[in-house]
Scaffold this active site. Structure first.
Site, PDB file in Angstrom:
ATOM      1  N   GLU A 124      12.454   2.534  13.994  1.00 43.40           N
ATOM      2  CA  GLU A 124      11.509   3.595  13.615  1.00 43.40           C
ATOM      3  C   GLU A 124      10.319   3.530  14.555  1.00 43.40           C
ATOM      4  O   GLU A 124      10.361   2.808  15.553  1.00 43.40           O
ATOM      5  CB  GLU A 124      11.082   3.409  12.153  1.00 43.40           C
ATOM      6  CG  GLU A 124      10.464   2.055  11.868  1.00 43.40           C
ATOM      7  CD  GLU A 124      10.085   1.846  10.406  1.00 43.40           C
ATOM      8  OE1 GLU A 124       9.826   2.836   9.701  1.00 43.40           O
ATOM      9  OE2 GLU A 124      10.024   0.684   9.984  1.00 43.40           O
TER      10      GLU A 124
ATOM     11  N   LEU B  88      11.271   1.569   7.195  1.00 40.87           N
ATOM     12  CA  LEU B  88      10.580   1.981   5.974  1.00 40.87           C
ATOM     13  C   LEU B  88      11.218   3.279   5.479  1.00 40.87           C
ATOM     14  O   LEU B  88      11.417   4.207   6.274  1.00 40.87           O
ATOM     15  CB  LEU B  88       9.086   2.233   6.253  1.00 40.87           C
ATOM     16  CG  LEU B  88       8.313   2.605   4.990  1.00 40.87           C
ATOM     17  CD1 LEU B  88       7.921   1.370   4.199  1.00 40.87           C
ATOM     18  CD2 LEU B  88       7.097   3.443   5.296  1.00 40.87           C
TER      19      LEU B  88
ATOM     20  N   LYS C  11       6.388  -1.689   2.017  1.00 39.54           N
ATOM     21  CA  LYS C  11       5.183  -1.137   2.646  1.00 39.54           C
ATOM     22  C   LYS C  11       4.061  -2.165   2.466  1.00 39.54           C
ATOM     23  O   LYS C  11       3.192  -2.046   1.593  1.00 39.54           O
ATOM     24  CB  LYS C  11       4.835   0.234   2.043  1.00 39.54           C
ATOM     25  CG  LYS C  11       4.053   1.107   3.008  1.00 39.54           C
ATOM     26  CD  LYS C  11       4.147   2.568   2.646  1.00 39.54           C
ATOM     27  CE  LYS C  11       3.120   3.429   3.363  1.00 39.54           C
ATOM     28  NZ  LYS C  11       3.245   3.524   4.813  1.00 39.54           N
TER      29      LYS C  11
ATOM     30  N   TYR D 290       0.830  -1.199   0.000  1.00 32.32           N
ATOM     31  CA  TYR D 290       0.000   0.000   0.000  1.00 32.32           C
ATOM     32  C   TYR D 290       0.865   1.251   0.000  1.00 32.32           C
ATOM     33  O   TYR D 290       2.084   1.174   0.167  1.00 32.32           O
ATOM     34  CB  TYR D 290      -0.964  -0.005   1.195  1.00 32.32           C
ATOM     35  CG  TYR D 290      -0.317   0.308   2.533  1.00 32.32           C
ATOM     36  CD1 TYR D 290       0.505  -0.612   3.167  1.00 32.32           C
ATOM     37  CD2 TYR D 290      -0.526   1.541   3.158  1.00 32.32           C
ATOM     38  CE1 TYR D 290       1.096  -0.320   4.395  1.00 32.32           C
ATOM     39  CE2 TYR D 290       0.057   1.837   4.387  1.00 32.32           C
ATOM     40  CZ  TYR D 290       0.868   0.896   4.996  1.00 32.32           C
ATOM     41  OH  TYR D 290       1.461   1.194   6.200  1.00 32.32           O
TER      42      TYR D 290
HETATM   43  C1  LIG Z   1       6.487   1.840   9.685  1.00 34.36           C
HETATM   44  C2  LIG Z   1       6.437   3.214   9.103  1.00 34.36           C
HETATM   45  N1  LIG Z   1       7.562   3.945   9.082  1.00 34.36           N
HETATM   46  C3  LIG Z   1       7.574   5.199   8.577  1.00 34.36           C
HETATM   47  C4  LIG Z   1       6.416   5.782   8.086  1.00 34.36           C
HETATM   48  C5  LIG Z   1       6.467   7.196   7.546  1.00 34.36           C
HETATM   49  O1  LIG Z   1       6.482   7.157   6.123  1.00 34.36           O
HETATM   50  P1  LIG Z   1       5.969   8.389   5.268  1.00 34.36           P
HETATM   51  O2  LIG Z   1       6.772   9.568   5.694  1.00 34.36           O
HETATM   52  O3  LIG Z   1       6.252   7.988   3.858  1.00 34.36           O
HETATM   53  O4  LIG Z   1       4.516   8.563   5.557  1.00 34.36           O
HETATM   54  C6  LIG Z   1       5.223   5.053   8.080  1.00 34.36           C
HETATM   55  C7  LIG Z   1       4.011   5.667   7.565  1.00 34.36           C
HETATM   56  O5  LIG Z   1       2.927   5.150   7.673  1.00 34.36           O
HETATM   57  C8  LIG Z   1       5.234   3.742   8.599  1.00 34.36           C
HETATM   58  O6  LIG Z   1       4.114   3.003   8.631  1.00 34.36           O
END
Ligand SMILES: Cc1ncc(COP(=O)(O)O)c(C=O)c1O
Length: 277
Positions: free
Chosen positions: A175, A199, A143, A32
């Site tokens: 994270e 991520l 993701k 996603y």
């Molecule tokens: C596990 C994880 N890390 C980091 C992020 C932040 O990513 P982004 O800045 O692309 O929203 C998300 C966002 O949902 C996430 O689920």
């Protein structure tokens, strides 16, 4: 009623449905994206589509649609609402097959996308977070829709009156359950490097880029739990939350226990960047 996109058609949400044998439902076999829309413009479109391609490739799938097709779909979804700031959710699963692990049984992917106004919570005075063992799998750079560990981690945070769980793997910060992590020590900002356990957040990358451009010392390096616990400031970042200061970690104040000066600077730069888009 606003419409959503499902397999080539726009339908009211209540009429959009999928087969119960969809592998997204039976196996969590899909990926996603969450893409923010600011001032009716899709934010960092190319970066989000590149991450989508990477996620699909990692699960042996191709992107079923072209960039132009995605852009047309997103713009139609955005037009459902008058709100300037929205959040697009898109999900691609491997599609329908008998319930068998073999991926070759699925014939075509299921494609779903919707947009919703961003209901902005004011988190600018900071949030509480907890640290938690990173109980997720080894491929956190994908993701994937399989989010049960993150759901449990967020629940544990909530049970302790916190909004986010900051995850620790082998003594190192990875994270947040749904965010990336930054910390400040003196005049230097640190964030963990991108690897399989993190991520590649689009907001994370943008914050790194913006800080560098504004001559703020930013270092991408592993952060030990001990270092995090002594940080002057901690921030988490995500597309819909943007940059949020963490003022309490595991029941103890972070730094002075209020939003830090470095966060204020970073947030100002970020808001300025958004306005310039
Ligand atoms: C596990 C994880 N890390 C980091 C992020 C932040 O990513 P982004 O800045 O692309 O929203 C998300 C966002 O949902 C996430 O689920």
């Amino acid at each position: 009623m606003s419409s959503v996109y499902i397999n080539g058609k726009f339908k009211p949400l209540a009429e959009a449905s999928i087969n119960v044998l969809d592998r997204g439902f039976t196996f969590g076999d899909g990926v996603y994206e969450v893409i923010p829309v600011f001032n009716r413009k899709i934010f960092r479109f190319d970066e989000h589509l590149q991450r989508l391609d990477n996620s699909l490739k990692a699960i042996y799938m191709d992107n079923p649609l072209s960039k132009n097709e995605w852009s047309d779909i997103f713009n139609q979804l955005i037009d459902n609402f008058e709100d300037k700031d929205q959040s697009i959710y898109l999900q691609i699963t491997r599609g329908v097959s008998e319930r068998d692990h073999d991926i070759s049984l699925a014939d075509k992917p299921t494609i779903f996308a919707m947009s919703r106004p961003i209901v902005k919570k004011d988190l600018s005075s900071g949030i509480k977070a907890i640290t938690s063992e990173d109980i997720r799998w080894q491929y956190c750079d994908i993701k994937a829709i399989t989010l049960l560990p993150s759901v449990l981690l967020r629940h544990r945070a909530k049970e302790q009156g916190a909004k986010e769980a900051i995850l620790i793997r082998n003594g190192y910060v990875t994270e947040g359950a749904a965010s990336n992590v930054f910390m400040v020590e003196g005049n230097t900002v640190y964030t963990p490097p991108k690897n399989r356990h993190v991520l590649p957040g689009i907001t994370r990358d943008l914050v790194v880029e913006i800080l560098k451009r504004n001559d703020i010392n930013i270092i991408e390096k592993t952060i030990e739990l001990e270092q995090l616990l002594k940080a002057d400031e901690i921030w988490i970042t995500s597309s819909t939350w943007e940059i949020v200061p963490v003022v309490e970690l595991d029941g103890r104040s972070v730094g002075e226990g209020n939003t830090g000066l470095m966060w204020e600077k970073a947030n100002d730069f970020y808001q300025e960047y958004k306005r310039s888009m």
